[in-house]
Scaffold this active site. Structure first.
Site, short mmCIF file in Angstrom:
data_model
loop_
_atom_site.label_atom_id
_atom_site.label_comp_id
_atom_site.label_asym_id
_atom_site.label_seq_id
_atom_site.Cartn_x
_atom_site.Cartn_y
_atom_site.Cartn_z
N ASP A 141 58.49 54.91 25.39
CA ASP A 141 59.15 53.69 25.90
C ASP A 141 58.21 52.83 26.75
O ASP A 141 58.62 51.84 27.34
CB ASP A 141 60.40 54.04 26.72
CG ASP A 141 60.06 54.89 27.93
OD1 ASP A 141 58.86 55.24 28.12
OD2 ASP A 141 60.99 55.21 28.69
N LYS A 168 40.40 21.50 50.38
CA LYS A 168 41.25 21.68 49.18
C LYS A 168 42.72 21.60 49.55
O LYS A 168 43.13 22.13 50.56
CB LYS A 168 40.94 23.05 48.56
CG LYS A 168 41.89 23.46 47.45
CD LYS A 168 41.45 24.77 46.82
CE LYS A 168 42.37 25.90 47.19
NZ LYS A 168 42.01 27.16 46.53
C1 R5P Z 1 43.41 30.77 47.22
O1 R5P Z 1 43.61 30.50 48.41
C2 R5P Z 1 42.25 31.61 46.80
O2 R5P Z 1 41.37 31.82 47.85
C3 R5P Z 1 41.54 30.99 45.62
O3 R5P Z 1 40.99 29.75 46.04
C4 R5P Z 1 42.46 30.77 44.49
O4 R5P Z 1 43.09 31.96 44.17
C5 R5P Z 1 41.72 30.23 43.29
O5 R5P Z 1 42.66 30.00 42.29
P1 R5P Z 1 42.33 29.16 41.01
O6 R5P Z 1 41.11 29.75 40.36
O7 R5P Z 1 43.56 29.31 40.16
O8 R5P Z 1 42.11 27.74 41.43
#
Ligand code: R5P
Length: 293
Positions: free
Chosen positions: A39, A194
Protein backbone atom coordinates in the site's frame (compact mmCIF):
# COMPACT_ATOMS: atom_id res chain seq x y z
CA UNK A 1 33.17 9.96 18.52
CA UNK A 2 36.05 8.32 16.60
CA UNK A 3 36.76 4.60 16.85
CA UNK A 4 34.70 1.44 16.85
CA UNK A 5 32.01 2.72 19.20
CA UNK A 6 30.51 5.09 16.61
CA UNK A 7 28.50 3.91 13.68
CA UNK A 8 26.94 5.87 10.83
CA UNK A 9 23.49 4.70 9.80
CA UNK A 10 23.00 5.89 6.22
CA UNK A 11 19.42 6.75 5.32
CA UNK A 12 18.17 6.38 1.76
CA UNK A 13 18.12 10.16 1.14
CA UNK A 14 21.80 10.64 2.03
CA UNK A 15 23.88 7.84 0.48
CA UNK A 16 26.89 10.03 -0.39
CA UNK A 17 26.88 12.22 2.68
CA UNK A 18 26.66 9.22 5.01
CA UNK A 19 29.61 7.58 3.21
CA UNK A 20 31.66 10.80 3.36
CA UNK A 21 30.82 11.26 7.03
CA UNK A 22 31.80 7.71 7.96
CA UNK A 23 35.11 8.25 6.17
CA UNK A 24 35.70 11.59 7.86
CA UNK A 25 34.99 10.03 11.26
CA UNK A 26 36.81 6.81 10.36
CA UNK A 27 33.92 4.71 11.60
CA UNK A 28 31.62 2.05 10.19
CA UNK A 29 28.66 2.64 7.89
CA UNK A 30 25.49 0.59 7.79
CA UNK A 31 22.81 1.44 5.27
CA UNK A 32 19.18 1.29 6.27
CA UNK A 33 17.19 -1.21 4.27
CA UNK A 34 14.08 0.56 3.06
CA UNK A 35 11.24 -1.21 1.33
CA UNK A 36 7.60 -0.62 0.61
CA UNK A 37 4.53 -2.45 1.73
CA UNK A 38 2.05 -3.02 -1.10
CA UNK A 39 0.00 0.00 0.00
CA UNK A 40 3.05 2.29 -0.17
CA UNK A 41 3.88 2.41 3.54
CA UNK A 42 7.57 2.40 4.40
CA UNK A 43 9.43 -0.54 5.97
CA UNK A 44 12.83 0.08 7.60
CA UNK A 45 15.34 -2.49 8.79
CA UNK A 46 18.91 -2.17 10.09
CA UNK A 47 20.83 -5.45 9.94
CA UNK A 48 23.34 -4.72 12.65
CA UNK A 49 23.39 -4.95 16.41
CA UNK A 50 23.75 -1.41 17.73
CA UNK A 51 23.31 -2.12 21.45
CA UNK A 52 25.60 0.13 23.49
CA UNK A 53 26.83 2.08 20.45
CA UNK A 54 26.67 5.77 19.57
CA UNK A 55 24.83 5.84 16.27
CA UNK A 56 24.75 8.72 13.84
CA UNK A 57 21.64 8.53 11.70
CA UNK A 58 22.12 10.54 8.50
CA UNK A 59 18.90 11.19 6.65
CA UNK A 60 18.09 14.40 4.86
CA UNK A 61 14.52 15.52 4.23
CA UNK A 62 14.61 16.76 0.65
CA UNK A 63 11.97 15.59 -1.78
CA UNK A 64 9.98 13.47 -1.13
CA UNK A 65 9.90 15.26 2.20
CA UNK A 66 7.13 13.27 3.86
CA UNK A 67 8.66 9.91 2.97
CA UNK A 68 12.16 10.92 3.97
CA UNK A 69 10.87 12.30 7.24
CA UNK A 70 8.95 9.13 8.08
CA UNK A 71 12.01 7.03 7.27
CA UNK A 72 14.05 9.21 9.61
CA UNK A 73 11.54 8.86 12.44
CA UNK A 74 11.26 5.09 12.03
CA UNK A 75 15.05 4.76 12.04
CA UNK A 76 15.53 6.92 15.15
CA UNK A 77 13.02 4.95 17.16
CA UNK A 78 14.47 1.68 15.88
CA UNK A 79 17.93 2.70 17.11
CA UNK A 80 16.55 3.45 20.56
CA UNK A 81 14.59 0.17 20.63
CA UNK A 82 17.75 -1.73 19.67
CA UNK A 83 19.58 -0.29 22.66
CA UNK A 84 21.85 2.33 21.09
CA UNK A 85 23.71 4.26 23.76
CA UNK A 86 23.27 7.59 22.00
CA UNK A 87 21.31 8.48 18.90
CA UNK A 88 22.55 11.46 16.89
CA UNK A 89 20.19 12.65 14.15
CA UNK A 90 22.09 14.34 11.30
CA UNK A 91 19.34 15.95 9.24
CA UNK A 92 21.24 18.36 7.02
CA UNK A 93 18.03 19.68 5.45
CA UNK A 94 14.99 19.48 7.71
CA UNK A 95 11.61 19.22 6.05
CA UNK A 96 9.12 22.03 6.69
CA UNK A 97 11.79 24.31 8.12
CA UNK A 98 10.49 27.31 6.18
CA UNK A 99 7.06 27.24 7.82
CA UNK A 100 8.63 28.20 11.12
CA UNK A 101 6.01 30.64 12.36
CA UNK A 102 2.34 31.47 12.04
CA UNK A 103 2.51 34.05 9.25
CA UNK A 104 -1.31 34.15 9.05
CA UNK A 105 -3.75 33.21 11.84
CA UNK A 106 -4.70 29.55 11.81
CA UNK A 107 -1.55 28.23 10.12
CA UNK A 108 0.26 25.18 11.47
CA UNK A 109 3.84 25.89 12.57
CA UNK A 110 5.17 22.85 10.73
CA UNK A 111 8.83 23.30 11.69
CA UNK A 112 7.91 23.06 15.38
CA UNK A 113 5.96 19.84 14.83
CA UNK A 114 8.87 18.26 12.93
CA UNK A 115 11.34 19.16 15.70
CA UNK A 116 9.06 17.59 18.29
CA UNK A 117 8.61 14.45 16.21
CA UNK A 118 12.38 13.99 15.80
CA UNK A 119 12.97 14.37 19.53
CA UNK A 120 10.05 12.14 20.42
CA UNK A 121 11.26 9.40 18.06
CA UNK A 122 14.46 9.06 20.07
CA UNK A 123 17.13 11.54 18.97
CA UNK A 124 19.49 12.56 21.78
CA UNK A 125 21.30 15.11 19.66
CA UNK A 126 20.12 16.90 16.52
CA UNK A 127 22.47 18.33 13.90
CA UNK A 128 21.43 20.33 10.87
CA UNK A 129 23.07 22.73 8.42
CA UNK A 130 21.98 26.28 7.62
CA UNK A 131 18.51 25.97 9.10
CA UNK A 132 16.21 28.55 7.50
CA UNK A 133 15.88 30.30 10.88
CA UNK A 134 18.23 29.15 13.60
CA UNK A 135 15.56 30.03 16.23
CA UNK A 136 13.67 26.92 15.13
CA UNK A 137 16.09 24.91 17.27
CA UNK A 138 14.37 26.33 20.36
CA UNK A 139 11.72 23.66 19.85
CA UNK A 140 14.22 20.97 20.86
CA UNK A 141 15.03 20.23 24.46
CA UNK A 142 17.84 17.87 23.36
CA UNK A 143 21.26 19.16 22.33
CA UNK A 144 21.08 20.70 18.85
CA UNK A 145 23.51 22.31 16.42
CA UNK A 146 22.90 24.42 13.34
CA UNK A 147 26.14 24.30 11.36
CA UNK A 148 27.02 26.46 8.40
CA UNK A 149 28.24 25.48 4.97
CA UNK A 150 29.20 29.08 4.14
CA UNK A 151 32.93 28.57 4.70
CA UNK A 152 33.04 25.39 2.64
CA UNK A 153 31.12 27.12 -0.16
CA UNK A 154 33.47 30.13 0.03
CA UNK A 155 36.48 27.81 -0.19
CA UNK A 156 35.08 26.21 -3.34
CA UNK A 157 34.29 29.57 -4.95
CA UNK A 158 37.74 30.89 -4.16
CA UNK A 159 39.22 28.19 -6.38
CA UNK A 160 37.15 29.46 -9.34
CA UNK A 161 39.31 32.61 -9.46
CA UNK A 162 36.42 34.97 -10.20
CA UNK A 163 37.12 38.50 -11.46
CA UNK A 164 36.58 41.27 -8.87
CA UNK A 165 34.04 39.04 -7.11
CA UNK A 166 31.09 40.50 -5.23
CA UNK A 167 29.07 38.13 -3.04
CA UNK A 168 25.44 39.12 -2.60
CA UNK A 169 23.02 37.62 -0.09
CA UNK A 170 19.79 36.82 -1.93
CA UNK A 171 17.92 38.85 0.70
CA UNK A 172 18.58 40.59 4.00
CA UNK A 173 18.35 37.22 5.80
CA UNK A 174 21.22 35.91 3.67
CA UNK A 175 23.53 38.87 4.39
CA UNK A 176 25.48 37.09 7.14
CA UNK A 177 25.83 33.98 4.97
CA UNK A 178 27.16 36.13 2.10
CA UNK A 179 29.63 37.77 4.45
CA UNK A 180 31.03 34.41 5.58
CA UNK A 181 31.31 33.17 2.00
CA UNK A 182 33.05 36.41 0.97
CA UNK A 183 35.47 36.19 3.91
CA UNK A 184 36.76 32.86 2.62
CA UNK A 185 37.16 34.33 -0.86
CA UNK A 186 38.65 37.64 0.21
CA UNK A 187 35.77 39.27 -1.71
CA UNK A 188 33.33 42.15 -1.15
CA UNK A 189 29.82 41.41 0.04
CA UNK A 190 26.36 43.00 0.29
CA UNK A 191 22.78 41.81 -0.08
CA UNK A 192 19.85 42.16 -2.47
CA UNK A 193 16.55 43.70 -1.38
CA UNK A 194 13.81 41.14 -2.00
CA UNK A 195 10.06 41.22 -1.56
CA UNK A 196 8.19 37.96 -1.89
CA UNK A 197 4.89 38.30 -3.79
CA UNK A 198 3.91 34.60 -3.70
CA UNK A 199 5.70 31.24 -3.22
CA UNK A 200 6.62 31.40 -6.92
CA UNK A 201 7.36 35.08 -7.49
CA UNK A 202 9.57 37.78 -5.97
CA UNK A 203 10.46 41.41 -6.62
CA UNK A 204 14.12 42.33 -6.19
CA UNK A 205 16.18 45.50 -6.31
CA UNK A 206 19.96 45.65 -6.57
CA UNK A 207 20.65 49.34 -6.08
CA UNK A 208 23.52 50.57 -3.94
CA UNK A 209 26.46 48.70 -5.40
CA UNK A 210 28.27 48.80 -8.71
CA UNK A 211 28.31 45.44 -10.46
CA UNK A 212 29.77 46.54 -13.81
CA UNK A 213 32.42 44.16 -15.10
CA UNK A 214 32.34 42.08 -11.92
CA UNK A 215 31.70 38.40 -11.28
CA UNK A 216 28.71 38.22 -8.95
CA UNK A 217 27.84 35.35 -6.64
CA UNK A 218 24.28 35.24 -5.28
CA UNK A 219 24.18 33.29 -2.03
CA UNK A 220 21.08 31.79 -0.42
CA UNK A 221 20.23 29.02 2.03
CA UNK A 222 17.78 27.34 -0.35
CA UNK A 223 17.18 27.50 -4.08
CA UNK A 224 13.68 26.19 -4.57
CA UNK A 225 11.87 27.43 -7.70
CA UNK A 226 14.95 29.41 -8.72
CA UNK A 227 12.76 32.54 -8.91
CA UNK A 228 14.84 34.62 -6.49
CA UNK A 229 18.12 33.85 -8.27
CA UNK A 230 16.68 34.20 -11.79
CA UNK A 231 15.05 37.54 -11.07
CA UNK A 232 18.21 38.88 -9.42
CA UNK A 233 20.49 37.55 -12.17
CA UNK A 234 18.43 39.22 -14.86
CA UNK A 235 18.77 42.62 -13.19
CA UNK A 236 22.46 42.14 -12.35
CA UNK A 237 23.26 41.22 -15.95
CA UNK A 238 21.25 44.23 -17.16
CA UNK A 239 23.31 46.42 -14.81
CA UNK A 240 26.54 45.19 -16.39
CA UNK A 241 27.67 42.23 -14.26
CA UNK A 242 30.27 40.17 -16.15
CA UNK A 243 28.97 36.85 -14.85
CA UNK A 244 26.43 35.70 -12.28
CA UNK A 245 26.94 32.55 -10.24
CA UNK A 246 24.51 31.15 -7.67
CA UNK A 247 25.48 29.26 -4.54
CA UNK A 248 23.24 27.69 -1.94
CA UNK A 249 23.40 25.15 0.83
CA UNK A 250 20.19 23.26 -0.02
CA UNK A 251 19.46 22.62 -3.73
CA UNK A 252 15.73 21.92 -3.46
CA UNK A 253 15.45 22.79 -7.19
CA UNK A 254 11.76 22.39 -7.90
CA UNK A 255 10.55 21.72 -11.47
CA UNK A 256 12.42 23.78 -14.07
CA UNK A 257 14.46 25.81 -11.56
CA UNK A 258 17.78 25.08 -13.28
CA UNK A 259 16.45 26.02 -16.69
CA UNK A 260 14.91 29.20 -15.29
CA UNK A 261 18.23 30.29 -13.76
CA UNK A 262 20.26 29.40 -16.87
CA UNK A 263 17.96 31.34 -19.15
CA UNK A 264 18.27 34.33 -16.81
CA UNK A 265 22.02 34.26 -17.46
CA UNK A 266 23.31 32.31 -14.45
CA UNK A 267 26.62 30.76 -15.47
CA UNK A 268 26.96 28.19 -12.72
CA UNK A 269 24.94 26.91 -9.77
CA UNK A 270 26.78 25.32 -6.90
CA UNK A 271 25.37 23.66 -3.80
CA UNK A 272 26.17 21.17 -1.06
CA UNK A 273 25.27 17.56 -0.45
CA UNK A 274 22.69 18.35 2.25
CA UNK A 275 20.39 17.43 -0.62
CA UNK A 276 22.23 15.24 -3.11
CA UNK A 277 21.90 16.62 -6.63
CA UNK A 278 23.87 17.22 -9.84
CA UNK A 279 25.04 20.60 -8.51
CA UNK A 280 26.14 19.30 -5.09
CA UNK A 281 29.86 19.98 -5.51
CA UNK A 282 30.60 20.90 -1.89
CA UNK A 283 30.31 18.41 0.96
CA UNK A 284 29.17 19.28 4.46
CA UNK A 285 30.75 16.06 5.81
CA UNK A 286 33.85 17.85 7.19
CA UNK A 287 31.82 20.43 9.09
CA UNK A 288 29.48 17.76 10.51
CA UNK A 289 32.43 15.54 11.42
CA UNK A 290 34.06 18.53 13.12
CA UNK A 291 31.12 18.76 15.52
CA UNK A 292 31.08 15.03 16.22
CA UNK A 293 34.82 14.37 16.36
C1 R5P B 1 13.56 32.28 1.53
O1 R5P B 1 13.53 33.12 2.43
C2 R5P B 1 14.78 31.47 1.27
O2 R5P B 1 15.87 31.95 1.98
C3 R5P B 1 15.09 31.42 -0.21
O3 R5P B 1 15.39 32.73 -0.64
C4 R5P B 1 13.94 30.89 -0.98
O4 R5P B 1 13.57 29.66 -0.47
C5 R5P B 1 14.28 30.77 -2.44
O5 R5P B 1 13.15 30.32 -3.10
P1 R5P B 1 13.01 30.36 -4.67
O6 R5P B 1 14.19 29.64 -5.25
O7 R5P B 1 11.72 29.65 -4.93
O8 R5P B 1 12.96 31.80 -5.08
Amino acid sequence: MRGPMALVIGGSASPLLSLRLSRALRCGLVRTEVRRFPDGEIYVRVRRDVAGERVIVVQSNGRSQNENLIELLLTLELMKDMGAREVVAVVPYMAYSRQDRRFTPGEAVSAKTVCRLIECAGADHFITVDMHHRETLQHFSIKSNDLTAAHAIGGYLKRLRLKRPLVLGADRGAAERAKNVALEMGADHDYIEKKRISPESVRVSVGGFDVRGRDIVIVDDIISTGGTVAESARILRKNGARTVHAACTHPVLVGNAMEKMRSAGVRRVIATDTIESDVSVVSVAPVVAGTLG
